[in-house]
Design an enzyme around this catalytic site. Structure first.
Site, mmCIF file in Angstrom:
data_model
loop_
_atom_site.group_PDB
_atom_site.id
_atom_site.type_symbol
_atom_site.label_atom_id
_atom_site.label_comp_id
_atom_site.label_asym_id
_atom_site.label_seq_id
_atom_site.Cartn_x
_atom_site.Cartn_y
_atom_site.Cartn_z
ATOM 1 N N HIS A 84 0.818 -1.215 0.000
ATOM 2 C CA HIS A 84 0.000 0.000 0.000
ATOM 3 C C HIS A 84 0.855 1.269 0.000
ATOM 4 O O HIS A 84 0.563 2.230 -0.720
ATOM 5 C CB HIS A 84 -0.918 0.019 1.234
ATOM 6 C CG HIS A 84 -2.130 -0.842 1.100
ATOM 7 N ND1 HIS A 84 -2.967 -1.123 2.153
ATOM 8 C CD2 HIS A 84 -2.670 -1.482 0.031
ATOM 9 C CE1 HIS A 84 -3.956 -1.891 1.752
ATOM 10 N NE2 HIS A 84 -3.801 -2.135 0.462
ATOM 11 N N TYR A 94 -9.595 4.546 2.889
ATOM 12 C CA TYR A 94 -10.137 3.377 3.596
ATOM 13 C C TYR A 94 -11.651 3.459 3.765
ATOM 14 O O TYR A 94 -12.330 2.438 3.786
ATOM 15 C CB TYR A 94 -9.444 3.191 4.959
ATOM 16 C CG TYR A 94 -8.143 2.455 4.820
ATOM 17 C CD1 TYR A 94 -8.087 1.078 4.955
ATOM 18 C CD2 TYR A 94 -6.973 3.137 4.493
ATOM 19 C CE1 TYR A 94 -6.905 0.390 4.789
ATOM 20 C CE2 TYR A 94 -5.772 2.462 4.322
ATOM 21 C CZ TYR A 94 -5.748 1.085 4.474
ATOM 22 O OH TYR A 94 -4.566 0.404 4.297
ATOM 23 N N GLU A 136 1.068 1.856 7.962
ATOM 24 C CA GLU A 136 1.448 2.605 6.760
ATOM 25 C C GLU A 136 2.015 3.981 7.130
ATOM 26 O O GLU A 136 2.979 4.443 6.517
ATOM 27 C CB GLU A 136 0.237 2.701 5.810
ATOM 28 C CG GLU A 136 0.003 1.342 5.130
ATOM 29 C CD GLU A 136 -1.404 1.089 4.610
ATOM 30 O OE1 GLU A 136 -2.153 2.051 4.365
ATOM 31 O OE2 GLU A 136 -1.766 -0.099 4.460
ATOM 32 N N TYR A 188 11.797 -2.916 -4.327
ATOM 33 C CA TYR A 188 11.044 -2.509 -5.519
ATOM 34 C C TYR A 188 10.522 -1.091 -5.391
ATOM 35 O O TYR A 188 10.441 -0.539 -4.287
ATOM 36 C CB TYR A 188 9.887 -3.484 -5.791
ATOM 37 C CG TYR A 188 8.815 -3.541 -4.713
ATOM 38 C CD1 TYR A 188 7.786 -2.606 -4.667
ATOM 39 C CD2 TYR A 188 8.823 -4.550 -3.741
ATOM 40 C CE1 TYR A 188 6.798 -2.665 -3.686
ATOM 41 C CE2 TYR A 188 7.842 -4.618 -2.754
ATOM 42 C CZ TYR A 188 6.838 -3.670 -2.742
ATOM 43 O OH TYR A 188 5.864 -3.726 -1.767
ATOM 44 N N GLN A 205 4.675 -2.331 -9.934
ATOM 45 C CA GLN A 205 5.929 -2.434 -9.191
ATOM 46 C C GLN A 205 7.019 -3.051 -10.075
ATOM 47 O O GLN A 205 6.730 -3.960 -10.858
ATOM 48 C CB GLN A 205 5.760 -3.332 -7.946
ATOM 49 C CG GLN A 205 4.965 -2.691 -6.833
ATOM 50 C CD GLN A 205 3.489 -2.628 -7.135
ATOM 51 O OE1 GLN A 205 2.894 -3.626 -7.508
ATOM 52 N NE2 GLN A 205 2.905 -1.446 -7.015
HETATM 53 C C1 HEM Z 1 -8.835 -3.224 5.278
HETATM 54 C C2 HEM Z 1 -8.645 -2.823 4.056
HETATM 55 C C3 HEM Z 1 -7.730 -3.437 3.041
HETATM 56 C C4 HEM Z 1 -7.231 -4.706 2.927
HETATM 57 C C5 HEM Z 1 -7.463 -5.889 3.852
HETATM 58 C C6 HEM Z 1 -6.403 -4.738 1.744
HETATM 59 C C7 HEM Z 1 -5.719 -5.864 1.294
HETATM 60 C C8 HEM Z 1 -4.916 -5.907 0.178
HETATM 61 C C9 HEM Z 1 -4.207 -7.075 -0.298
HETATM 62 C C10 HEM Z 1 -4.215 -8.443 0.357
HETATM 63 C C11 HEM Z 1 -3.533 -6.719 -1.407
HETATM 64 C C12 HEM Z 1 -2.650 -7.611 -2.286
HETATM 65 C C13 HEM Z 1 -1.210 -7.460 -1.906
HETATM 66 C C14 HEM Z 1 -0.313 -8.095 -2.942
HETATM 67 O O1 HEM Z 1 -0.384 -7.749 -4.112
HETATM 68 O O2 HEM Z 1 0.471 -8.950 -2.573
HETATM 69 C C15 HEM Z 1 -3.813 -5.318 -1.642
HETATM 70 C C16 HEM Z 1 -3.313 -4.610 -2.700
HETATM 71 C C17 HEM Z 1 -3.762 -3.362 -3.041
HETATM 72 N N1 HEM Z 1 -4.573 -2.543 -2.304
HETATM 73 FE FE1 HEM Z 1 -5.414 -2.992 -0.521
HETATM 74 N N2 HEM Z 1 -6.418 -3.513 1.157
HETATM 75 C C18 HEM Z 1 -7.223 -2.689 1.914
HETATM 76 C C19 HEM Z 1 -7.478 -1.356 1.675
HETATM 77 C C20 HEM Z 1 -7.099 -0.677 0.544
HETATM 78 C C21 HEM Z 1 -7.420 0.695 0.251
HETATM 79 C C22 HEM Z 1 -8.192 1.637 1.162
HETATM 80 C C23 HEM Z 1 -6.903 0.981 -0.979
HETATM 81 C C24 HEM Z 1 -7.009 2.270 -1.751
HETATM 82 C C25 HEM Z 1 -8.064 2.655 -2.371
HETATM 83 C C26 HEM Z 1 -6.229 -0.209 -1.434
HETATM 84 C C27 HEM Z 1 -5.559 -0.327 -2.629
HETATM 85 C C28 HEM Z 1 -4.807 -1.409 -3.011
HETATM 86 C C29 HEM Z 1 -4.087 -1.472 -4.277
HETATM 87 C C30 HEM Z 1 -4.081 -0.397 -5.347
HETATM 88 C C31 HEM Z 1 -3.427 -2.702 -4.303
HETATM 89 C C32 HEM Z 1 -2.570 -3.270 -5.414
HETATM 90 C C33 HEM Z 1 -3.457 -3.936 -6.358
HETATM 91 C C34 HEM Z 1 -2.881 -4.123 -7.705
HETATM 92 O O3 HEM Z 1 -2.213 -5.125 -7.927
HETATM 93 O O4 HEM Z 1 -3.144 -3.261 -8.520
HETATM 94 N N3 HEM Z 1 -6.363 -1.188 -0.491
HETATM 95 N N4 HEM Z 1 -4.651 -4.854 -0.666
#
Ligand code: HEM
Length: 252
Positions: A84, A94, A136, A188, A205
């Site tokens: 993130h 969030y 974060e 990265y 990335q």
């Molecule tokens: C409790 C809330 C959240 C959880 C549990 C969560 C969980 C995750 C997980 C498991 C990943 C994958 C990590 C990986 O690639 O190895 C991820 C990626 C990501 N998260 Fe979150 N996230 C949360 C909130 C948010 C929020 C608020 C945003 C922004 C709007 C966000 C944006 C992203 C983005 C842009 C990615 C990368 C996805 C990609 O490959 O394009 N997430 N998140």
């Protein structure tokens, strides 16, 4: 969280998991329709494969299962928050994700938004969001405090492009000409490009094969055979030249 809420959340995890595809596709469609600006944050090439949507929802469900003992998930929290921060995810985002996720849970379980069940899920989500936001913030602060470090996106100019058998190696330097923190092999950065023919930017990335120094970064880009028009690698290879600018986050 009170024990009744914990029970409510835990008892619905299996149903949500079974309906994982419905949950995640409803969630992403709803969120990207209501908040189209997030199309610049999420990688649309990854969305099309379904990999990322599953990851986010799966993480929320895994957390809910371990809600009485979130320390079980410490490793996952570390991994997610690092990703993130590399994508410059901000605390105010969030609430957008949370609102859309709760509506999707309500839809998939067919329960009203003003039910106890959704209130319980809201508490669970807020608890997880707080853990991630705090982790974060610490990482953003650490990056900004380093010599040549920064938090969020910084403009870089492409200063050299070399072809190799697998693709191209890009060399970039900060547009502001100031110091740039070094990096170890295996770290990265996220690189954000403009998508041709769309009013959109896309991040991706890129991992460093070697240690980085001398105020510049070198990273290899390989063509993505099955990439869509949103593939950052293919956009860099086909549309970016020496002198062009990309946005880059600090190495992690
Ligand atoms: C409790 C809330 C959240 C959880 C549990 C969560 C969980 C995750 C997980 C498991 C990943 C994958 C990590 C990986 O690639 O190895 C991820 C990626 C990501 N998260 Fe979150 N996230 C949360 C909130 C948010 C929020 C608020 C945003 C922004 C709007 C966000 C944006 C992203 C983005 C842009 C990615 C990368 C996805 C990609 O490959 O394009 N997430 N998140």
């Amino acid at each position: 969280m009170n024990p009744q809420y914990i029970e409510l959340v835990k008892s619905t995890v299996p149903v949500l998991r079974e309906n994982g595809v419905a949950l995640t596709s409803y969630f992403y469609n709803r969120m990207l329709t209501n908040n189209p600006e997030l199309k610049n944050t999420f990688n649309l090439d990854h969305q099309s494969t379904g990999r990322q949507p599953r990851a986010l929802a799966a993480a929320v469900l895994a957390y809910a299962e371990n809600i009485e003992n979130p320390s079980v998930l410490a490793k996952a929290i570390e991994h997610i928050s690092t990703k993130h921060v590399s994508l410059d995810i901000q605390p105010d985002q969030y609430s957008i994700v949370g609102e859309n996720l709760l509506h999707s849970i309500s839809e998939v379980l067919d329960v009203p938004m003003d039910s106890d069940l959704i209130a319980a899920w809201k508490e669970a989500y807020l608890q997880l969001a707080e853990i991630l936001i705090n982790s974060e913030k610490q990482k953003f602060d650490n990056l900004a405090a380093k010599q040549g470090g920064w938090s969020g996106w910084r403009s870089f100019d492409i200063t050299a492009i070399e072809s190799n058998e697998n693709g191209k190696t890009f060399t970039i330097k900060a547009t502001d000409g100031n110091d740039v923190v070094g990096a170890d092999a295996g770290q990265y950065v996220s690189v954000k490009v403009k998508v041709p023919n769309h009013e959109l930017q896309q991040p991706q990335q890129f991992k460093f094969a070697d240690a980085q120094a001398n105020n510049e970064f070198k990273f290899a880009v390989k063509a993505e055979e099955n990439g869509t028009e949103f593939s950052v690698a293919n956009i860099l290879l086909e549309n970016y030249n020496v002198g062009d600018t990309v946005q880059v986050t600090a190495p992690l």
